[in-house]
Design a protein around this motif. Structure first.
Motif, PDB file in Angstrom:
ATOM      1  N   PRO A 145       0.803  -1.220   0.000  1.00 42.54           N
ATOM      2  CA  PRO A 145       0.000   0.000   0.000  1.00 42.54           C
ATOM      3  C   PRO A 145       0.842   1.280   0.000  1.00 42.54           C
ATOM      4  CG  PRO A 145      -0.245  -1.198   2.077  1.00 42.54           C
ATOM      5  CD  PRO A 145       0.492  -2.091   1.139  1.00 42.54           C
ATOM      6  N   LEU A 146       1.958   1.259   0.694  1.00 42.94           N
ATOM      7  CA  LEU A 146       2.783   2.461   0.741  1.00 42.94           C
ATOM      8  C   LEU A 146       3.362   2.787  -0.626  1.00 42.94           C
ATOM      9  CD1 LEU A 146       4.144   4.724   2.194  1.00 42.94           C
ATOM     10  CD2 LEU A 146       5.789   3.132   3.155  1.00 42.94           C
ATOM     11  N   LEU A 147       3.910   1.783  -1.287  1.00 44.03           N
ATOM     12  CA  LEU A 147       4.423   2.013  -2.631  1.00 44.03           C
ATOM     13  C   LEU A 147       3.276   2.291  -3.587  1.00 44.03           C
ATOM     14  CD1 LEU A 147       7.211  -0.705  -2.769  1.00 44.03           C
ATOM     15  CD2 LEU A 147       7.433   1.733  -2.288  1.00 44.03           C
ATOM     16  N   GLY A 148       2.115   1.743  -3.258  1.00 45.50           N
ATOM     17  CA  GLY A 148       0.926   2.026  -4.056  1.00 45.50           C
ATOM     18  C   GLY A 148       0.671   3.525  -4.081  1.00 45.50           C
ATOM     19  N   LEU A 149       0.745   4.142  -2.927  1.00 43.98           N
ATOM     20  CA  LEU A 149       0.584   5.593  -2.848  1.00 43.98           C
ATOM     21  C   LEU A 149       1.628   6.281  -3.708  1.00 43.98           C
ATOM     22  CD1 LEU A 149       0.003   6.911   0.794  1.00 43.98           C
ATOM     23  CD2 LEU A 149      -1.555   6.995  -1.152  1.00 43.98           C
ATOM     24  N   ALA A 150       2.864   5.776  -3.587  1.00 44.20           N
ATOM     25  CA  ALA A 150       3.954   6.374  -4.348  1.00 44.20           C
ATOM     26  C   ALA A 150       3.695   6.238  -5.851  1.00 44.20           C
ATOM     27  CB  ALA A 150       5.276   5.718  -3.975  1.00 44.20           C
ATOM     28  N   ARG A 151       3.122   5.118  -6.252  1.00 48.49           N
ATOM     29  CA  ARG A 151       2.823   4.936  -7.681  1.00 48.49           C
ATOM     30  C   ARG A 151       1.819   5.981  -8.140  1.00 48.49           C
ATOM     31  NH1 ARG A 151       5.181  -0.022  -8.648  1.00 48.49           N
ATOM     32  NH2 ARG A 151       5.058  -1.444  -6.873  1.00 48.49           N
ATOM     33  N   PHE A 152       0.840   6.240  -7.297  1.00 50.85           N
ATOM     34  CA  PHE A 152      -0.145   7.260  -7.653  1.00 50.85           C
ATOM     35  C   PHE A 152       0.539   8.609  -7.804  1.00 50.85           C
ATOM     36  CE2 PHE A 152      -3.470   4.268  -6.517  1.00 50.85           C
ATOM     37  CZ  PHE A 152      -4.495   4.650  -7.358  1.00 50.85           C
ATOM     38  N   GLN A 153       1.464   8.888  -6.895  1.00 50.60           N
ATOM     39  CA  GLN A 153       2.137  10.178  -6.972  1.00 50.60           C
ATOM     40  C   GLN A 153       2.948  10.279  -8.252  1.00 50.60           C
ATOM     41  OE1 GLN A 153       4.968  11.255  -3.835  1.00 50.60           O
ATOM     42  NE2 GLN A 153       4.318  13.386  -4.089  1.00 50.60           N
ATOM     43  N   ARG A 154       3.649   9.217  -8.573  1.00 46.92           N
ATOM     44  CA  ARG A 154       4.438   9.206  -9.802  1.00 46.92           C
ATOM     45  C   ARG A 154       3.567   9.405 -11.028  1.00 46.92           C
ATOM     46  NH1 ARG A 154       9.449   5.288  -9.849  1.00 46.92           N
ATOM     47  NH2 ARG A 154      10.432   5.962  -7.930  1.00 46.92           N
ATOM     48  N   ALA A 155       2.302   8.997 -10.896  1.00 48.35           N
ATOM     49  CA  ALA A 155       1.401   9.123 -12.031  1.00 48.35           C
ATOM     50  C   ALA A 155       0.696  10.473 -12.017  1.00 48.35           C
ATOM     51  CB  ALA A 155       0.389   7.980 -12.015  1.00 48.35           C
ATOM     52  N   GLY A 156       1.105  11.335 -11.111  1.00 40.62           N
ATOM     53  CA  GLY A 156       0.554  12.679 -11.129  1.00 40.62           C
ATOM     54  C   GLY A 156      -0.580  12.927 -10.158  1.00 40.62           C
ATOM     55  N   HIS A 157      -0.815  12.005  -9.266  1.00 36.51           N
ATOM     56  CA  HIS A 157      -1.856  12.222  -8.267  1.00 36.51           C
ATOM     57  C   HIS A 157      -1.211  12.640  -6.954  1.00 36.51           C
ATOM     58  CE1 HIS A 157      -4.831  10.585 -11.015  1.00 36.51           C
ATOM     59  NE2 HIS A 157      -3.971   9.619 -11.288  1.00 36.51           N
ATOM     60  N   LYS A 158      -2.081  13.077  -6.041  1.00 36.39           N
ATOM     61  CA  LYS A 158      -1.560  13.647  -4.807  1.00 36.39           C
ATOM     62  C   LYS A 158      -1.776  12.680  -3.644  1.00 36.39           C
ATOM     63  CE  LYS A 158      -2.332  17.676  -1.828  1.00 36.39           C
ATOM     64  NZ  LYS A 158      -0.981  18.255  -1.885  1.00 36.39           N
TER      65      LYS A 158
END
Length: 431
Positions: A58-71
């Motif tokens: 889940p933590l890297l999941g958040l990071a993936r979202f950030q990398r994709a331009g989400h906050k």
RNA sequence: GCAGGGGUGGCCGAGAGGUUAAUGGCACCAGACUGUAAAUCUGGCGGGCUAGGGCCCUACGUAGGUUCGAAUCCUACCCCCUGCACCA
């Protein structure tokens, strides 16, 4: 902007390709994620003073979202940590004291910060603590304003609760879902958060939050869960060879052990884990899968996984050291190692200091094994030696009467003890 | 409360007066084969002493008792499960 627009499109595909999409509350989410930047939240309760490898998805999941331009919004559960999430738990848990939770929280906040980008800007990550809004929430207000929106019927139907009806669940843990639901509502209201992600055991809590938000804000928010990490041999993911949890905190699990944890991954799991845990692009993962198929003995996939994870969690320098130690120990004869390498190995591998007198007096190896905790009793130590499972400097010890001696020392002061195939310990003479 | 069943080594589960540190399975540890993987096979798996053979101690819910001898029989107590009753 265009660049980001194209990135929005990628997150769904990315998660899907990696096998990280388990459940979604609304099929429309895929399209929505390409149209706008979402504020995405995921919670982590401070149940220990460190996160562990299981929290990485889940933590890297958040990071993936950030990398994709989400906050991304990482929530540290300073309040929910005081209650205890029954999700996935078979029995009632003991409450942590406020002091413990506060101490744990401080540690976990630091860890969470490492994985997200907080540099100011539109996609800057946020770190929040739900104690900020939950601690001190007036009980009567909570029951009137929040509790009224839930029926006992639906609360009982949640997997986390229903599975506990036979063994028992306290009112405290039973109430947990309301707190997490309120978190989602609060973040939606104050931070424009529209999506909550989490492990598959969080589904019920997420859905509860979506419903509460709809009722209170007349706003549609969404949820997405990641799959539970399973292993081919059926054992629980996240334990090291010794059966202890693999933590992110280097004080709890050394970078060397952390590296070893991943390098020992089962062939059948390694490609899945590359997908779950790394940011490696699909082409590379496919190439590693091919290497695994054609030359499994090279273990390139495991090595890539271990390298990637150790660097991600502990940084380049620690990766270098962990890898150097691994290569030195697993590489063959140890006599040629220079002192510098040995010192590095020493700093990574479980190590113990020996008294000079133990060497000069020729202390029994069996006693040393017990005193260092390598073996749990003298009987066990003897059995290991008799079974051929103990090595000094990668050379099998064949006599239970083996004693320490000067001549065995590497560089005049080190002794590498191995138990079994892959458990290394380094003993150094204290000057 | 009454009746019935039960509490054995990390877990499951045999044993029902004496070759019983206690069959078997799982887990775990080691060895062989390998690739720091898996599968398979072999050995180990309460503790201490011992080069070895072996010796000794502690263990079958708790406390007593009966016996030359008890995990196994008796008594009391504690705990769990299942029916029934009581209460509401």
């Amino acid at each position: 902007m265009l660049r980001f627009a194209s990135r929005f499109m990628n997150i769904w595909t990315e998660l899907s390709q990696r096998g990280l999409l388990y459940q979604v509350t609304d099929a429309k989410l895929e399209a929505l994620l390409t149209q706008e930047a979402f504020a995405v939240y995921c919670g982590f309760d401070p149940t220990a003073d460190s996160l562990h490898v299981g929290n990485l998805v889940p933590l890297l999941g958040l990071a993936r979202f950030q990398r994709a331009g989400h906050k991304p919004i990482a929530l540290a559960g300073g309040a929910t940590g005081l209650i205890g999430d029954p999700s996935g738990k078979k029995y009632e848990r003991q409450l942590n004291t406020r002091e413990q939770v506060a101490a744990n929280l401080a540690c976990i906040r630091k860890q969470l910060e490492k994985f997200l980008d907080f540099t100011p800007g539109r996609y800057s990550a946020k770190l929040v603590d739900n104690a900020e809004w939950l601690d001190g929430f007036n009980l009567l207000d909570f029951l009137r304003d929040i509790g009224k929106h839930f029926t006992i019927n639906e609360m009982l139907s949640r997997e986390s609760v229903s599975s506990r009806l036979d063994t028992g669940i306290s009112y405290t843990e039973f109430s947990y879902q309301l707190l997490q639901a309120y978190d989602f509502y609060y973040l939606a209201k104050n931070y424009g958060c529209k999506l909550q992600v989490g492990g598959s055991d969080q589904w019920g809590n997420i859905v509860a939050g979506i419903e509460l938000t709809r009722k209170l804000l007349q706003t549609q928010v969404y949820g997405l869960t990641f799959p539970l990490i399973t292993k081919a041999d059926g054992s629980k993911f996240g334990k090291t060879a010794e059966g202890t949890t693999c933590w992110l905190d280097p004080a709890r699990t050394s970078p060397y052990k952390f590296y070893q944890f991943f390098i020992q991954t089962d062939d059948r799991d390694v490609v899945k884990f590359l997908n779950y845990f790394t940011f490696l692009p699909q082409e590379e993962i496919v190439a590693l899968a091919e290497s695994l198929r054609l030359q499994p003995e090279k273990r390139e996939a495991q090595r890539a996984l271990a390298r990637h994870m150790t660097e991600l969690v502990h940084g380049q320098e620690e990766l270098r050291r962990a890898e150097a130690a691994s290569i030195a120990l697993f590489g063959g004869p140890l006599e040629r190692l220079d002192e510098r390498t040995l010192l590095e190995v020493f700093s990574e591998v479980p190590s113990f200091s020996l008294r000079r007198s133990w060497i000069t007096d020729g202390k029994l190896l069996v006693d040393v094994l017990v005193e260092t905790g390598i073996e749990s009793s003298k009987a066990a130590a003897r059995q290991s030696i008799q079974g051929g499972g103990i090595y000094i400097n990668n050379e099998r010890v064949c006599d239970v009467r083996e004693r320490l001696s000067e001549s065995r020392l590497l560089q005049g002061k080190y002794l590498v003890v191995r138990r079994g195939k892959r458990n290394y310990y380094l003993l150094g003479v204290a000057e």
